[in-house]
Scaffold this motif. Structure first.
Motif, short mmCIF file in Angstrom:
data_model
loop_
_atom_site.label_atom_id
_atom_site.label_comp_id
_atom_site.label_asym_id
_atom_site.label_seq_id
_atom_site.Cartn_x
_atom_site.Cartn_y
_atom_site.Cartn_z
N ARG A 72 13.78 13.12 13.62
CA ARG A 72 14.52 11.95 14.08
C ARG A 72 15.30 12.22 15.36
N ARG A 73 15.54 13.49 15.65
CA ARG A 73 16.31 13.83 16.86
C ARG A 73 15.42 14.00 18.08
N THR A 74 14.28 14.68 17.91
CA THR A 74 13.42 14.99 19.05
C THR A 74 12.23 14.05 19.17
N GLY A 75 11.89 13.35 18.10
CA GLY A 75 10.72 12.48 18.12
C GLY A 75 9.41 13.22 17.92
N GLU A 76 9.46 14.53 17.67
CA GLU A 76 8.24 15.31 17.50
C GLU A 76 7.56 14.97 16.17
N VAL A 77 6.24 14.81 16.22
CA VAL A 77 5.46 14.61 15.01
C VAL A 77 5.23 15.99 14.37
N VAL A 78 5.86 16.22 13.25
CA VAL A 78 5.79 17.51 12.58
C VAL A 78 4.63 17.54 11.58
N TRP A 79 4.32 16.37 11.03
CA TRP A 79 3.17 16.25 10.13
C TRP A 79 2.51 14.90 10.32
N PRO A 80 1.18 14.86 10.50
CA PRO A 80 0.24 15.98 10.59
C PRO A 80 0.23 16.57 11.99
N SER A 81 -0.08 17.83 12.08
CA SER A 81 -0.14 18.49 13.38
C SER A 81 -1.02 19.72 13.26
N VAL A 82 -1.49 20.19 14.40
CA VAL A 82 -2.34 21.37 14.39
C VAL A 82 -1.52 22.63 14.16
N PHE A 83 -0.44 22.75 14.92
CA PHE A 83 0.38 23.95 14.84
C PHE A 83 1.75 23.61 14.26
N ARG A 84 2.35 24.59 13.65
CA ARG A 84 3.68 24.38 13.10
C ARG A 84 4.67 24.14 14.24
N VAL A 89 0.85 -1.18 0.00
CA VAL A 89 0.00 0.00 0.00
C VAL A 89 0.89 1.24 0.00
N ILE A 90 0.67 2.14 -0.95
CA ILE A 90 1.47 3.36 -1.05
C ILE A 90 0.54 4.56 -0.95
N PRO A 91 0.68 5.39 0.07
CA PRO A 91 -0.17 6.59 0.19
C PRO A 91 0.25 7.66 -0.79
N GLY A 92 -0.58 8.69 -0.90
CA GLY A 92 -0.29 9.80 -1.78
C GLY A 92 0.46 10.91 -1.05
N ILE A 93 0.54 12.05 -1.70
CA ILE A 93 1.23 13.19 -1.09
C ILE A 93 0.51 13.59 0.20
N LEU A 94 1.27 13.97 1.20
CA LEU A 94 0.80 14.33 2.54
C LEU A 94 0.33 13.13 3.34
N GLY A 95 0.43 11.91 2.79
CA GLY A 95 -0.17 10.75 3.43
C GLY A 95 0.73 9.97 4.37
N SER A 96 1.98 10.39 4.55
CA SER A 96 2.90 9.73 5.48
C SER A 96 3.26 10.68 6.61
N GLN A 97 3.34 10.14 7.80
CA GLN A 97 3.70 10.93 8.98
C GLN A 97 5.17 11.31 8.91
N LEU A 98 5.50 12.57 9.25
CA LEU A 98 6.88 13.04 9.28
C LEU A 98 7.27 13.35 10.72
N ILE A 99 8.38 12.76 11.16
CA ILE A 99 8.84 12.89 12.54
C ILE A 99 10.28 13.38 12.56
N TRP A 128 7.00 12.42 1.42
CA TRP A 128 6.27 12.85 0.24
C TRP A 128 6.74 14.20 -0.32
N ARG A 129 7.63 14.88 0.37
CA ARG A 129 8.14 16.15 -0.14
C ARG A 129 9.24 15.94 -1.17
N ARG A 130 9.91 14.81 -1.08
CA ARG A 130 11.13 14.60 -1.83
C ARG A 130 10.85 14.11 -3.26
N ASP A 131 11.91 14.02 -4.02
CA ASP A 131 11.85 13.60 -5.41
C ASP A 131 11.20 12.23 -5.52
#
Length: 503
Positions: free
Chosen positions: A71-83, A59-69, A167-170
């Motif tokens: 790697r140093r802090t473990g913070e979920v950057v996407w998806p999130s409410v605030f930047r 299964v391959i999601p589309g753009i914006l469909g994978s969580q971005l974290i 999903w941001r990358r090439d």
């Protein structure tokens, strides 16, 4: 855009004798269905659910469909409410696209997301993204989720694997990563002959297609011609494309102009506060690779007549003021941010590097499209078959309109229709503008783009005037972000998936 919920429509196209039996079963499930009714998938697939030996699925999601974290802090950057206070979604912008990396990694597919949270307490609605699709594989047809790094001994059957990616990358980079992971998984399963079916949404279908056509091979340098080798076919059997923009999407152009919120258009009308801004979009090579292909790029003038221009010429973007790249305010902020610790991706960057990046990212997108559009006449039929699932009931942007604002001395680019008055005083109604700018689709991808109807003169499908080897296609009435949840679409896709047992 108003959703159409008066009912649903299913159109099934019978491709060839090899899938006729599956289609007869599929057609029988729709008998007697009326408006506002959906298939009872649990009952339909009761027998198939217990059947063992089904070919494994990726299964391959589309753009914006994978969580971005981070790697140093473990913070979920996407998806999130605030930047994030430490991370933006912008990548570095140098002409070396492969080296433009930050601290974010793809973690997992976004099954669902709670867009409001204080501490451990959630508030606001939960938005389902790929939850229904994954549940359909498990609940209705008896697949179980597998682990790429530690697959079960029987992970070569009745198992699905999720390919999350940045999903941001090439997209070529993501496709090559997919090929390497498939080969490693085959090694772990001790199945060098194993071929997977791929179920891909939106941009994920482009990643899968490149992987099948070229394997772990980068785009050729310069203007050398691209020729599919089908090296990835050793691990890929069939590709099921859900809303894939095979000719590109004018909505990607709109995103580069305006930004995009992942939840715009959902039934609940929730909007992320942390959207993908237009400045974020500028730094993502994948979004440029979603632009309409050169032969499919359409623009209209103030008379709604075709306007000839090269979408991949940086000078055209500067002329019409598209994206922040040529805006004085953005360029000033860009220079200021190079020493701003709150925006490290741009630290040390120069305007010269920014401009060189823009040239490189447009050229890379053009080459990516050429690779996908390339036709290998020696492989007829191609070793990987395509199946298309989409929507064609929503007005979908196909041709932006470019106007001259003489009073302000600038160009205006319309991606949404409005009444127009031509320089000679003729009034054009909103209805006529809409008809000229839009085509049938799912709100983001046109039917024409999904089917690849203008990819080349040589027809490679028994059904469609398309250079793509599409063996089957089904259309429903739903929005792009809802297609993977549509029960009628799931009915079609699952029927084809479970009909193929491993030999």
């Amino acid at each position: 855009m108003k959703e159409k919920r008066d009912g649903w429509e299913r159109r099934t196209f019978i491709p060839q004798l090899s899938v006729l039996i599956s289609l007869l079963l599929l057609l029988s499930t729709g008998a007697g269905c009326g408006p506002r009714r959906t298939p009872d998938l649990e009952r339909i697939f009761e027998t198939a659910r217990a059947r063992e030996g089904k070919r494994p699925v990726i299964v391959i999601p589309g753009i914006l469909g994978s969580q971005l974290i981070n790697r140093r802090t473990g913070e979920v950057v996407w998806p999130s409410v605030f930047r994030s206070s430490e991370d933006g979604l912008s990548l570095p912008t140098t002409p070396d696209l492969e080296a433009n990396r930050d601290e974010l990694d793809a973690a997992k597919i976004i099954s669902s997301a709670q867009f409001g949270r204080v501490g451990t307490r959630a508030f606001g609605p939960e938005v389902y993204v790929y939850y229904e699709l994954l549940q359909a594989l498990q609940k209705y047809v008896g697949y179980r989720e597998g682990n790429w790094d530690a697959p079960a001994p029987d992970g070569d059957r009745d198992t699905f694997y999720v390919f999350a990616y940045d999903w941001r990358r090439d997209n070529v980079e993501s496709a090559r990563l997919l090929v390497r992971r498939i080969e490693e998984l085959k090694r772990r399963l001790n199945r060098p002959d194993l071929r997977f079916n791929i179920l891909a949404h939106s941009m994920g279908g482009l990643v899968a297609r490149y992987a099948a056509m070229y394997g772990d091979t980068d785009l050729p340098t310069g203007d050398a011609p691209t020729r599919p080798t089908w090296a990835g076919a050793s691990g890929i059997n069939k590709i099921f494309m859900i809303g894939t923009p095979n000719e590109g999407s004018a909505e990607a152009f709109s995103t580069l102009l305006e930004g995009y919120s992942v939840t715009e258009g959902l039934r609940r009308r929730v909007r992320l506060l942390n959207k993908l801004s237009r400045e974020d979009a500028l730094t993502a090579p994948s979004i440029f690779q979603l632009l309409p292909h050169r032969h499919a790029a359409r623009f209209l003038d103030e008379h709604l007549q075709p306007l000839e221009l090269d979408l991949y010429d940086p000078a055209v973007w500067k002329l019409y003021g598209w994206s922040p790249i040529s805006e004085a305010g953005f360029r000033e902020r860009f220079v200021q941010r190079k020493t701003d610790t709150e925006d490290p991706p741009h630290e040390g960057a120069t305007l010269e590097e920014l401009d060189a990046y823009f040239v490189a990212v447009l050229a890379r997108a053009r080459r990516f499209h050429e690779a996908l559009d390339a036709n290998d006449r020696a492989s007829n039929p191609p070793p990987v078959t395509l199946f298309a699932f989409g929507g064609d009931c929503e007005e979908t942007l196909a041709a932006p309109v470019i106007l001259r604002d003489e009073r302000r001395g600038r160009w205006l680019t319309l991606t949404r229709p409005r009444p127009l008055r031509t320089p000679d005083g003729r009034r054009i109604s909103r209805t006529d503008v809409t008809r000229a700018m839009y085509g049938p689709g799912d709100g983001r991808v046109t039917r024409q783009s999904l089917l690849g109807e203008e990819l080349g003169p040589e027809r490679r499908s028994l059904l469609f005037n398309s250079a793509l080897p599409i063996a089957y296609a089904t259309f429903v009435c739903d929005l792009h972000s809802e297609l993977q949840k549509n029960k009628t679409l799931q009915d079609n896709a699952l029927t084809l998936l479970v009909s193929e047992l491993m030999k």
